[in-house]
Design a protein around this motif. Structure first.
Motif, PDB file in Angstrom:
ATOM      1  N   PRO A 188      10.340   6.273  -0.234  1.00  0.00           N
ATOM      2  CA  PRO A 188       9.815   5.112   0.494  1.00  0.00           C
ATOM      3  C   PRO A 188       8.837   4.292  -0.343  1.00  0.00           C
ATOM      4  N   ALA A 189       8.063   4.957  -1.178  1.00  0.00           N
ATOM      5  CA  ALA A 189       7.086   4.238  -1.978  1.00  0.00           C
ATOM      6  C   ALA A 189       7.789   3.276  -2.936  1.00  0.00           C
ATOM      7  N   ARG A 213      10.728   1.947  -2.466  1.00  0.00           N
ATOM      8  CA  ARG A 213      11.246   0.848  -1.649  1.00  0.00           C
ATOM      9  C   ARG A 213      10.144  -0.162  -1.331  1.00  0.00           C
ATOM     10  N   ALA A 214       8.955   0.390  -1.002  1.00  0.00           N
ATOM     11  CA  ALA A 214       7.836  -0.466  -0.633  1.00  0.00           C
ATOM     12  C   ALA A 214       7.449  -1.369  -1.794  1.00  0.00           C
ATOM     13  N   TYR A 231       7.338   3.240  11.806  1.00  0.00           N
ATOM     14  CA  TYR A 231       7.274   2.305  10.676  1.00  0.00           C
ATOM     15  C   TYR A 231       8.225   1.134  10.908  1.00  0.00           C
ATOM     16  N   GLU A 255       0.191   8.336   1.308  1.00  0.00           N
ATOM     17  CA  GLU A 255       1.628   8.112   1.191  1.00  0.00           C
ATOM     18  C   GLU A 255       2.050   7.021   2.171  1.00  0.00           C
ATOM     19  N   GLU A 256       1.461   7.083   3.379  1.00  0.00           N
ATOM     20  CA  GLU A 256       1.782   6.095   4.404  1.00  0.00           C
ATOM     21  C   GLU A 256       1.326   4.702   3.975  1.00  0.00           C
ATOM     22  N   ALA A 301       3.473   3.260   1.345  1.00  0.00           N
ATOM     23  CA  ALA A 301       4.811   2.869   1.802  1.00  0.00           C
ATOM     24  C   ALA A 301       4.793   1.616   2.650  1.00  0.00           C
ATOM     25  N   THR A 302       3.646   1.255   3.212  1.00  0.00           N
ATOM     26  CA  THR A 302       3.646   0.169   4.192  1.00  0.00           C
ATOM     27  C   THR A 302       2.830  -1.056   3.792  1.00  0.00           C
ATOM     28  N   ASN A 333       0.114   2.415  -4.981  1.00  0.00           N
ATOM     29  CA  ASN A 333       0.963   3.606  -4.988  1.00  0.00           C
ATOM     30  C   ASN A 333       0.089   4.815  -4.706  1.00  0.00           C
TER      31      ASN A 333
END
Lengths: 530, 354
Positions: A261-262, A264-265, A461, A482-483, A486-487, A509
C-alpha cells in the motif's frame, strides 16, 4: 537455569512466550533475558506486542505458551500479584496508576512498604510520613515536590516522576534482584526531567537493579540503555548491544520491509501534489495554543490528506479535537472556509455549521451512543433537515439509515439494531458514515482504524478515500505510521505540543516517519551519543 | 440475485443461520426487505407489552374477586381521576431523567407551589388563576436554581435536588404554619375534579394531554431526540453539536414548572393544600417513571410507559384496598415496584449486551 533460583540467576527471563487474541497473534515465541544491573530498551511500533509482553509480566494477561522466569524460578505462563511483589518487579504503566485526589505522601506510601513503625501502629502519622516521603523524594533528586501536595495539582511531568520514584523505591527495597519496568516514561517529561530520570535509572543499574524501558525514542535510549530488544509483529527481530546498531538499523528493524500500500500511496501522491497546490485552503489554524498544544499553525487544502503523528503526550491526539472546538482553554485563530473564528469561541456546533466533522478516537465514549440504534445515531447530525410539517420524518430517516448501511458496508441485520450489537469494525463504519453522509468540507479523523480488523481497515480506507475524491480535506491523526504513509499527502510530526517536522512528497514513507517520530537522525551516526 | 424475491430469500436464510449461530447476519436485502428480522421484533413486542398485560390481569383478578365494588364505573372514574396529579408529576420528572439528571425536588415543588397558591387564594383573596400562575412561576424559579447549580457548577443532580427539595419542604411548613389550608375557590376544583367528561374528572384528560405532549416532543421532534442523546451519551451529543448544557438546564426548568403545575392540580383535586403532600408523592412518581421505562419502549424513559405504570400501580392499590388492605399497602406496593422495575431493567440490559 536452576529451578532453585538464587542471586546468580537472571532477575527476569522469558522463554518462548506466545499469545494470541482471537485471530490476532500478539506475541510469537518471544525469548530474552535481563541481567543484573542491565538496562534493556524494548522497542517496537504500535501493535508490535510490547504492551502485551508488559501486561503478561504484570499479571494482566496469561500467555498461551512459554514461560516467565523470575530470579531463576519458573512461573509458567502467568505471573500472580504475589510473585510480582516477591521477586521485586516494579511497574510504571503509561497511565501511572496514581490517586489524583490524594497527596504525594499518601500515594508514595500506598504501594511501597515504608510505613512508619511508631508506638501506635494504628494511627496515621501524618508528620512522620511527610518527613519520610520528603527524605525519599530528596534522595531521588526530586525534593522540589511537596509531599503534601495533591497529586491532581502536579504537572504531568511531576506526576510521572512520583510514579517512577514509587516504583523504583519498591524495587530498591530489596537486597538483590529487582526489575523496574517503565512503559514510555518520558512521554510527559521535559528535557531536564528526562535527564533526571536517566540519571536515576543509571544509579539503580549501578546498584545492581535491572531496568526494562519501553520506548519509542531511540536517541534518548542511547544515553541509558545497554541492550536493545526490538519486537516486530510479535516476534523478537533484534536483541543486541545498542552500541552495535546505528539509528537507521534500529528503525529498519522496527519497520521491516516496505509494503504494497505504501508504494501505491507514493504513486497517488505524485499525481495529487500538482493539483493540490492550486486547490483552495479550507481550514487554517494560526498560533493554536492550549492544553497539550503549543503554537501550532497549519493549512489544509481541499482534496488534501494531512497526517498528524506524535507519541503519547506530543499533542497530536489533541489537535483534531482542538480544531473542532471540542476542548476548552485554547487561544489562536481557526479559519474555516475563509471565515475566521477565535479558538476561544469555537464550539463543535460552530465547526459543524461551517462544514467540519470530527470522527473521535473514543468510538463508544464520544462517537456513538452504544445503547441507541444505528438509525438514531445516524440521524443526530441531520435532525433539523428531517423535521418537516411539525414532525420528524421517522420513516425517511430509517430509509436513509438503511441506505447508509449499504453504502458504507455495515454488516447488520437492519438499521434498527443497537450499536452495541455490532463488531468494532462495523461500529467504526457507522461512525464514519454518520459524518461522511453529509459530505463535510473538512474531515478530522482521530485514530479512525483503532482496534478494527484488517478487512474493516481496508474498507475504511476506501470509504474515506471516496470522500477525499469528492473534494473533502482530511486531517488524519494516527499512531500507526504504516497507515499515515499509505493515506497521507503530507504529515506533521509533533512533539511537546509543537510541530517539529513536516514530511511531504517522497518523505512520506514509514521509515522516514518512524525516524522522525523516534527522534533518530538520518545518516550513519552510529553510536554518536555515547 | 437479480430479482427482489431471490434477495429476500437470501436474507431469510442468513437470518435463520444467525439465529442458530448467534452471529450477526450479513445484510443482503434492499432497504424495503422487512421479512428477515422477526426474532428481535417479537422479543421487543413481548417485552413492551408485559406491563399493559399485567394491568389487564390485575383488572381481571380484582374484577373476579370483588365484582360488585371493583367493576363499577365509580371505581374506575375514581382510579382514573385521582391519579392525574401523580401522572403529571411523573411526566415532569421523567424529562430530566431522560437527559440524565435526577430531580428529587419535584415533589416538594408540588407541595410548595400548591401551598403558595392556596395561601394567596384563601388568605389573601387573590383570584385563583393569578395565584396559580404565581405557583407555577415559583416552579420555574426552583427549576432554574437547580439547573444553575447542577449544570453550570457541574454538581451531582441527585444531591443538589435532594437539598433544594428539603429546603422547599421547610418553606412549605413555614409559610403554612404546618397547617392544611382549606377553602380554595370552587372554580379551581370544578375545572380540575368536579366537572367530568365521559364520566371521568377533567384532570384525567389533562394528564392524558400532558402524556401526548411529552410523547410528541420526545418522539417526533429534533429536540426530543437530542435529549435522548444527552441522557444516553452526553459527550457524543456534545461532539455532534448539541448544546448539552442548554438541554439539561431546560429539562430541569421543565420539571420544576410541571411539578408546580401538578401542585395546582393537586389543590384542585382535594380543595386543600396539605404541607406534607410532597413526601407522599416523591416515591410513587419515581416508581411510576422507572416502572414505565420497562414498558412500551423498554430501556427508555417514555411517557406512554409512565402513563401505563401510574394506572397499573393505582389499580393494584385500589383493588387491594377494596379487599381490605390498609393504607400501608401503598408504600409496600410503590416501594416494591421501584426496586423491581430497576432490577428488571438491569437484568434486561445485561442480557442485551451479552
Amino acid at each position: 537455569m536452576a529451578a532453585s533460583g538464587g542471586a546468580d540467576a537472571p532477575p527476569l527471563a522469558v522463554a518462548g512466550l506466545s499469545k494470541r487474541f482471537g485471530a490476532v497473534v500478539a506475541l510469537r515465541d518471544v525469548s530474552f533475558e535481563v541481567g543484573h544491573g542491565e538496562v534493556v530498551a524494548l522497542l517496537g511500533k504500535n501493535g508490535s506486542g510490547k504492551s502485551t509482553l508488559i501486561k503478561i509480566l504484570a499479571g494482566y494477561h496469561e500467555a498461551d505458551a512459554g514461560e516467565v522466569w523470575l530470579e531463576g524460578v519458573d512461573l509458567g505462563r502467568s505471573v500472580g500479584p504475589a510473585q510480582v511483589r516477591e521477586h521485586g518487579l516494579g511497574f510504571v504503566h503509561q497511565d501511572l496508576a496514581l490517586f489524583g485526589g490524594l497527596s504525594v505522601a499518601e500515594n508514595m506510601l500506598a504501594a511501597s512498604r515504608v510505613l512508619p513503625t511508631g508506638s501506635d501502629r494504628y494511627r496515621v502519622q501524618r508528620r512522620a510520613e511527610a518527613t519520610l516521603v520528603a527524605d525519599l523524594l530528596h534522595r531521588y533528586g526530586v525534593g522540589t515536590i511537596d509531599p503534601q501536595a495533591k497529586v491532581a495539582n502536579l504537572t504531568a511531568g511531576e506526576r510521572a516522576l512520583i510514579a517512577i520514584v514509587r516504583a523504583a523505591e519498591a524495587v530498591s527495597d530489596r537486597r538483590y534482584g529487582g526489575v523496574l519496568v517503565l512503559d514510555e516514561p518520558t512521554a510527559f517529561l521535559g528535557r531536564r526531567e528526562t535527564a533526571r530520570l536517566f540519571e536515576l535509572l543509571a544509579q539503580l543499574a549501578a546498584s545492581g537493579k535491572s531496568v526494562v524501558l519501553v520506548t519509542h525514542n531511540v536517541r534518548e535510549v542511547r544515553e541509558v540503555a545497554d541492550r536493545v530488544v526490538i519486537l516486530r509483529d510479535g516476534a523478537v527481530v533484534a536483541d543486541e548491544p545498542l552500541g552495535s546498531l546505528s539509528d537507521d538499523e534500529v528503525v529498519s528493524h522496527i519497520v521491516g520491509g516496505v509494503n504494497e500500500p505504501a508504494a501505491r500511496a507514493a504513486a497517488r501522491r505524485a499525481t495529487a501534489t500538482a493539483r493540490q497546490a492550486r486547490a483552495e485552503v479550507v481550514l487554517e489554524a494560526a498560533r493554536l495554543t492550549g492544553p497539550g498544544v503549543a503554537d501550532v499553525s497549519l493549512e489544509l487544502r481541499s482534496g488534501e490528506v494531512l497526517g498528524v503523528a506524535g507519541l503519547v503526550g506530543s499533542g497530536a491526539d489533541v489537535l483534531p479535537r482542538a480544531l473542532f472546538g471540542a476542548c476548552d482553554g485554547f487561544r489562536g485563530t481557526v479559519t474555516i472556509g475563509g471565515e475566521s473564528c477565535p479558538a476561544r469561541s469555537l464550539t463543535p456546533r460552530r465547526a459543524i455549521d461551517a462544514g467540519v466533522a470530527l470522527v473521535p478516537g473514543d468510538r463508544l465514549g464520544e462517537g456513538l451512543a452504544a445503547g441507541l440504534t444505528l438509525a438514531e445515531n445516524l440521524s443526530l447530525p441531520v435532525l433539523a433537515t428531517f423535521f418537516d410539517k411539525l414532525r420528524l420524518r421517522l420513516r425517511k430517516l430509517a430509509r436513509r439509515a438503511e441506505n447508509l448501511c449499504t453504502e458504507f458496508e455495515v454488516k447488520t441485520e437492519d438499521a434498527g439494531a443497537l450499536v452495541s450489537q455490532l463488531s468494532g469494525g462495523n461500529q467504526q463504519k457507522v461512525l464514519v458514515a454518520k459524518w461522511m453522509a453529509e459530505h463535510p468540507a473538512v474531515l478530522l479523523l482521530d485514530e479512525p482504524t483503532q482496534g478494527v480488523d484488517v478487512g474493516a481497515r481496508e474498507s475504511l480506507y476506501e470509504l474515506i478515500g471516496r470522500g477525499i475524491a469528492g473534494g473533502a480535506a482530511v486531517l488524519w491523526h494516527s499512531s500507526d505510521m504504516e497507515e499515515l504513509a499509505a493515506t497521507c499527502d503530507r504529515v506533521l510530526v509533533m512533539s511537546g505540543g509543537s510541530v517539529v517536522a513536516e514530511l511531504g512528497g517522497e518523505d512520506v514513507n514509514e521509515v522516514a516517519l518512524q525516524r522522525a517520530l523516534t527522534g533518530a537522525r538520518s545518516g550513519g551516526d552510529r553510536g554518536a551519543e555515547e | 440475485m437479480k430479482g427482489l424475491g431471490v434477495k429476500d430469500d437470501a436474507v431469510a436464510v442468513e437470518v435463520r443461520s444467525d439465529a442458530a449461530t448467534g452471529a450477526a447476519a450479513v445484510r443482503g436485502g434492499p432497504p424495503g426487505a422487512r421479512s428477515g428480522r422477526p426474532a428481535r421484533r417479537r422479543r421487543q413486542l413481548v417485552e413492551a407489552s408485559i406491563l399493559p398485560g399485567l394491568w389487564v390481569v390485575v383488572v381481571v383478578v380484582f374484577g373476579l374477586a370483588e365484582p360488585s365494588t371493583f367493576l363499577t364505573t365509580r371505581n374506575f372514574a375514581n382510579i382514573f381521576g385521582s391519579q392525574a396529579v401523580l401522572l403529571v408529576l411523573a411526566l415532569g420528572l421523567s424529562v430530566p431523567l431522560l437527559t440524565g439528571d435526577f430531580d428529587l425536588s419535584a415533589a416538594n415543588t408540588l407541595a410548595f407551589a400548591g401551598m403558595v397558591t392556596a395561601i394567596l387564594n384563601v388568605n389573601h383573596h387573590w383570584p385563583v388563576v393569578v395565584a396559580g400562575l404565581v405557583g407555577i412561576a415559583i416552579g420555574a424559579v426552583v427549576g432554574f436554581v437547580n439547573a444553575l447549580v447542577v449544570v453550570k457548577l457541574r454538581k451531582d443532580s441527585f444531591i443538589i435536588t435532594l437539598g433544594t427539595g428539603t429546603v422547599l419542604a421547610g418553606l412549605t411548613f413555614w409559610v403554612s404554619n404546618s397547617l392544611t389550608i382549606t377553602g380554595v375557590s370552587h372554580g379551581l376544583t370544578a375545572w380540575v375534579f368536579s366537572n367530568t367528561f365521559l364520566g371521568i374528572p377533567l384532570e384525567f384528560w389533562y394528564g392524558l394531554a400532558a402524556t401526548l405532549v411529552v410523547l410528541y416532543v420526545v418522539g417526533l421532534t429534533p429536540l426530543g431526540r437530542r435529549m435522548l442523546f444527552v441522557g444516553q451519551a452526553r459527550e457524543v451529543a456534545r461532539l455532534t453539536g448539541v448544546r448539552t448544557d442548554r438541554v439539561r438546564m431546560g429539562s430541569l426548568v421543565v420539571s420544576g414548572v410541571v411539578g408546580a403545575l401538578a401542585g395546582v392540580l393537586y389543590l384542585g383535586t382535594t380543595g386543600a393544600a396539605d404541607p406534607s403532600s410532597g413526601t407522599a408523592f416523591l416515591l410513587p412518581a419515581f416508581a411510576a417513571v422507572f416502572l414505565g421505562s420497562t414498558s412500551i419502549q423498554p430501556g427508555r424513559f417514555n411517557p406512554l410507559g409512565t402513563f401505563v405504570a401510574v394506572y397499573f400501580l393505582s389499580t393494584g392499590i385500589a383493588g387491594l384496598e377494596l379487599l381490605g388492605a390498609q393504607s400501608y399497602i401503598q408504600q409496600l406496593f410503590y416501594g416494591a415496584a421501584l426496586v423491581l422495575a430497576v432490577s428488571v431493567s438491569a437484568i434486561g440490559k445485561r442480557r442485551a449486551s451479552a
